[in-house]
Design a protein around this motif. Structure first.
Motif, PDB file in Angstrom:
ATOM      1  N   ASP A 131      21.733 127.220  25.277  1.00 42.53           N
ATOM      2  CA  ASP A 131      22.948 127.098  26.077  1.00 42.53           C
ATOM      3  C   ASP A 131      23.939 128.215  25.746  1.00 42.53           C
ATOM      4  N   ALA A 132      23.966 128.645  24.481  1.00 46.20           N
ATOM      5  CA  ALA A 132      24.830 129.764  24.104  1.00 46.20           C
ATOM      6  C   ALA A 132      24.332 131.063  24.733  1.00 46.20           C
ATOM      7  N   VAL A 133      23.006 131.245  24.748  1.00 49.47           N
ATOM      8  CA  VAL A 133      22.421 132.416  25.400  1.00 49.47           C
ATOM      9  C   VAL A 133      22.776 132.423  26.882  1.00 49.47           C
ATOM     10  N   ASP A 134      22.614 131.272  27.535  1.00 49.06           N
ATOM     11  CA  ASP A 134      22.865 131.193  28.977  1.00 49.06           C
ATOM     12  C   ASP A 134      24.313 131.518  29.315  1.00 49.06           C
ATOM     13  N   ARG A 135      25.250 131.019  28.505  1.00 47.73           N
ATOM     14  CA  ARG A 135      26.666 131.312  28.756  1.00 47.73           C
ATOM     15  C   ARG A 135      26.952 132.805  28.605  1.00 47.73           C
ATOM     16  N   ALA A 136      26.397 133.398  27.550  1.00 47.61           N
ATOM     17  CA  ALA A 136      26.629 134.827  27.317  1.00 47.61           C
ATOM     18  C   ALA A 136      25.980 135.679  28.395  1.00 47.61           C
ATOM     19  N   ILE A 137      24.781 135.303  28.811  1.00 50.25           N
ATOM     20  CA  ILE A 137      24.084 136.034  29.863  1.00 50.25           C
ATOM     21  C   ILE A 137      24.915 136.061  31.139  1.00 50.25           C
ATOM     22  N   GLU A 138      25.515 134.937  31.493  1.00 46.72           N
ATOM     23  CA  GLU A 138      26.351 134.885  32.689  1.00 46.72           C
ATOM     24  C   GLU A 138      27.584 135.766  32.539  1.00 46.72           C
ATOM     25  N   ARG A 139      28.188 135.743  31.355  1.00 51.60           N
ATOM     26  CA  ARG A 139      29.416 136.515  31.152  1.00 51.60           C
ATOM     27  C   ARG A 139      29.174 138.022  31.206  1.00 51.60           C
ATOM     28  N   ILE A 140      27.975 138.464  30.820  1.00 49.31           N
ATOM     29  CA  ILE A 140      27.718 139.906  30.836  1.00 49.31           C
ATOM     30  C   ILE A 140      27.133 140.372  32.174  1.00 49.31           C
ATOM     31  N   GLY A 141      27.026 139.430  33.130  1.00 53.62           N
ATOM     32  CA  GLY A 141      26.656 139.831  34.485  1.00 53.62           C
ATOM     33  C   GLY A 141      25.191 139.768  34.823  1.00 53.62           C
ATOM     34  N   LEU A 142      24.365 139.160  33.969  1.00 50.15           N
ATOM     35  CA  LEU A 142      22.950 138.984  34.284  1.00 50.15           C
ATOM     36  C   LEU A 142      22.728 137.592  34.865  1.00 50.15           C
ATOM     37  N   THR A 143      21.588 137.391  35.487  1.00 54.45           N
ATOM     38  CA  THR A 143      21.319 136.108  36.146  1.00 54.45           C
ATOM     39  C   THR A 143      20.549 135.135  35.279  1.00 54.45           C
ATOM     40  N   SER A 144      19.721 135.642  34.371  1.00 48.99           N
ATOM     41  CA  SER A 144      18.881 134.773  33.544  1.00 48.99           C
ATOM     42  C   SER A 144      18.376 135.559  32.347  1.00 48.99           C
ATOM     43  N   SER A 145      18.120 134.852  31.250  1.00 46.86           N
ATOM     44  CA  SER A 145      17.572 135.537  30.079  1.00 46.86           C
ATOM     45  C   SER A 145      16.103 135.905  30.265  1.00 46.86           C
ATOM     46  N   VAL A 146      15.470 135.381  31.335  1.00 49.55           N
ATOM     47  CA  VAL A 146      14.069 135.734  31.623  1.00 49.55           C
ATOM     48  C   VAL A 146      13.937 136.417  32.975  1.00 49.55           C
ATOM     49  N   GLN A 147      15.031 137.022  33.462  1.00 54.88           N
ATOM     50  CA  GLN A 147      15.003 137.565  34.805  1.00 54.88           C
ATOM     51  C   GLN A 147      14.010 138.707  34.977  1.00 54.88           C
ATOM     52  N   ALA A 148      13.671 139.404  33.902  1.00 51.01           N
ATOM     53  CA  ALA A 148      12.688 140.487  34.026  1.00 51.01           C
ATOM     54  C   ALA A 148      11.355 139.969  34.541  1.00 51.01           C
ATOM     55  N   ALA A 149      10.975 138.752  34.121  1.00 54.07           N
ATOM     56  CA  ALA A 149       9.688 138.185  34.537  1.00 54.07           C
ATOM     57  C   ALA A 149       9.690 137.737  35.987  1.00 54.07           C
ATOM     58  N   HIS A 150      10.863 137.554  36.560  1.00 55.34           N
ATOM     59  CA  HIS A 150      10.922 137.082  37.946  1.00 55.34           C
ATOM     60  C   HIS A 150      10.255 138.072  38.897  1.00 55.34           C
ATOM     61  N   ARG A 151      10.216 139.340  38.508  1.00 53.48           N
ATOM     62  CA  ARG A 151       9.561 140.342  39.357  1.00 53.48           C
ATOM     63  C   ARG A 151       8.068 140.090  39.508  1.00 53.48           C
ATOM     64  N   ALA A 152       7.486 139.330  38.564  1.00 56.76           N
ATOM     65  CA  ALA A 152       6.051 139.068  38.596  1.00 56.76           C
ATOM     66  C   ALA A 152       5.714 137.728  39.248  1.00 56.76           C
ATOM     67  N   VAL A 153       6.726 136.995  39.705  1.00 53.57           N
ATOM     68  CA  VAL A 153       6.514 135.676  40.312  1.00 53.57           C
ATOM     69  C   VAL A 153       6.517 135.823  41.836  1.00 53.57           C
ATOM     70  N   PRO A 154       5.429 135.467  42.514  1.00 54.20           N
ATOM     71  CA  PRO A 154       5.348 135.683  43.964  1.00 54.20           C
ATOM     72  C   PRO A 154       6.267 134.791  44.785  1.00 54.20           C
ATOM     73  N   ASP A 155       6.554 133.571  44.310  1.00 50.34           N
ATOM     74  CA  ASP A 155       7.377 132.630  45.069  1.00 50.34           C
ATOM     75  C   ASP A 155       8.427 132.036  44.130  1.00 50.34           C
ATOM     76  N   MET A 156       9.610 132.674  44.073  1.00 54.76           N
ATOM     77  CA  MET A 156      10.627 132.237  43.131  1.00 54.76           C
ATOM     78  C   MET A 156      11.230 130.890  43.511  1.00 54.76           C
ATOM     79  N   ALA A 157      11.265 130.549  44.789  1.00 55.82           N
ATOM     80  CA  ALA A 157      11.805 129.249  45.189  1.00 55.82           C
ATOM     81  C   ALA A 157      10.942 128.125  44.624  1.00 55.82           C
ATOM     82  N   ALA A 158       9.632 128.285  44.728  1.00 49.94           N
ATOM     83  CA  ALA A 158       8.724 127.280  44.177  1.00 49.94           C
ATOM     84  C   ALA A 158       8.807 127.254  42.658  1.00 49.94           C
TER      85      ALA A 158
END
Length: 410
Positions: A131-158
């Motif tokens: 939860d501390a990571v998530d709060r800091a990630i939002e404050r520094i302008g990123l969307t998720s601490s694992v957002q780099a991997a989202h590029r490899a996911v074909p269907d992010m909604a699912a």
């Protein structure tokens, strides 16, 4: 492929054994120093958590990053949606209980933001809460601490729907995400007991550390019939030869994993923390710090089986001595690998995020890996760690032939 075991990684290394990238960060507002080690990339991505503790060193983070490479590779299943990532780790040399720790964490993450955005998928580890990571990630302008991997996911909604299901599921009073890692440790420990011909219902266990890993391991060992005779937390040791009420202690512990002493029964004993290796038990689960079993105390180990819930809890010298005593060790990159693998199984779609599929997948994979490791160790007449290391290296080589180090597609 010439690689060194994680707990033996040193400052010097050959070209093939060196990490892909090392970064050192110096905080301008405190005495904190931080490190990021990317051991390997697969399809341009790597995975590994961030820890914070006073005394954390570059060498420690280097070994932990190598461990993540092995944890990822050992779960490679050709044809699965989840393609293992490379290994990485972050570490900050600072007291996580210091009032300034939150600011230190945010400044470290801000410095590493470009890598978190593109390469490094990260989350909580020792001394750092998600939860501390998530709060800091939002404050520094990123969307998720694992957002780099989202590029490899074909269907992010699912994927988002599966993750929401996984992280909103409660299992008997505890969220699923806090149970999966310790459940995997329990499965590895039970496999090791079976390998030694020991009946869980007639076996005892001591758990060092009662956070998410140690607490869940204790729960599922107790449910399998193992008598948990001792638990160590930050305040000391509680023990009972007849067995502790694990479920009661689990549901009343605080956020740091400290046991509420008012919940102890009359027969339960409170003992100093330095007695944690002196409580007799068949199974030892170190679930707290690295290097806690070393040259100075390995002779005190009374267990026949050790399941490593913590990363690198045994030094190489201590493990060599334990091996000579025929103590069976389920190494960290097998025993505690379920948390990491579970996250990716859910994100990439190998499981739906339900408790049923989560526990079934973990039980099947950890059981199969353990049996393969024990068979390899017996056949090669070597230690379990060496056998597991050989399996992971073979799978890493297979990954390297199938996937590019930098591109999402070969």
């Amino acid at each position: 492929m010439s690689l060194t075991l994680p707990n033996a990684v040193t400052e010097s290394a050959t070209a093939t054994d060196s990490p892909f990238l090392e970064v050192t960060w110096h905080d301008t507002e405190s005495s904190a120093t931080g490190y990021l080690v990317i051991d390997r990339l697969v399809r341009g991505l790597c995975s590994g958590g961030l820890r914070m503790r006073a005394g954390c060193s570059a060498s420690e983070v280097r070994g932990l990053a190598r461990g993540m490479t092995l944890k990822e590779a050992i779960h490679f299943e050709p044809g699965a949606h989840y393609v293992p990532l490379g290994g990485a780790k972050g570490g900050i040399d600072f007291d996580p209980y210091d009032p300034a720790a939150g600011g230190v964490l945010e400044r470290y993450l801000a410095a590493m933001a470009p890598l978190i955005e593109q390469r490094w998928t990260m989350g909580e580890d020792f001394g750092v809460r998600q939860d501390a990571v998530d709060r800091a990630i939002e404050r520094i302008g990123l969307t998720s601490s694992v957002q780099a991997a989202h590029r490899a996911v074909p269907d992010m909604a699912a994927a988002d729907a599966r993750m929401a299901k996984a992280f909103s599921t409660d299992v008997d009073g505890i969220s699923l995400d806090e149970l999966v890692g310790g459940f995997g440790v329990a499965e590895a420990a039970l496999a090791a007991l079976r390998h030694r011909g020991m009946n869980p219902a007639e076996s005892t266990a001591f758990i060092q550390g009662f956070g998410s890993m140690g607490g869940a391991a204790a729960r599922y060992l107790a449910r399998a019939g193992v008598r948990v005779v001792g638990i160590a937390d930050v305040h000391g040791v509680v023990s009972n030869e007849g067995g502790l009420d694990v479920e009661r202690l689990l549901l009343t512990r605080d956020r740091s994993g400290a046991i509420d002493r008012t919940q102890l029964r009359d027969a339960d004993r409170i003992e100093p923390g330095d007695r944690w290796l002196q409580i007799s038990a068949d199974l030892l689960v170190p679930a707290a710090t690295s290097y806690c079993i070393h040259a100075g105390n390995h002779a005190e180990v009374q267990a026949t089986v050790i399941a490593e819930a913590a990363n690198m809890p045994i030094t190489p010298e201590a493990e060599q001595a334990l091996d000579l005593r025929q103590v069976t060790v389920s190494p960290d990159f097998v025993a505690n690998s379920a948390t990491n693998a579970w996250w990716w199984w859910v994100l990439f779609g190998d499981i739906d995020g339900s408790a049923e599929q989560s526990f079934e997948k973990i039980s099947t994979r950890i059981g199969a890996l353990s049996d393969e490791m024990f068979a390899r160790a017996t056949e090669d007449r070597t230690s379990t760690r060496t056998a597991a290391f050989a399996i992971a290296i073979e799978r890493l080589a297979d990954i390297n032939t199938r996937f590019d180090a930098f591109a999402l597609t070969r």
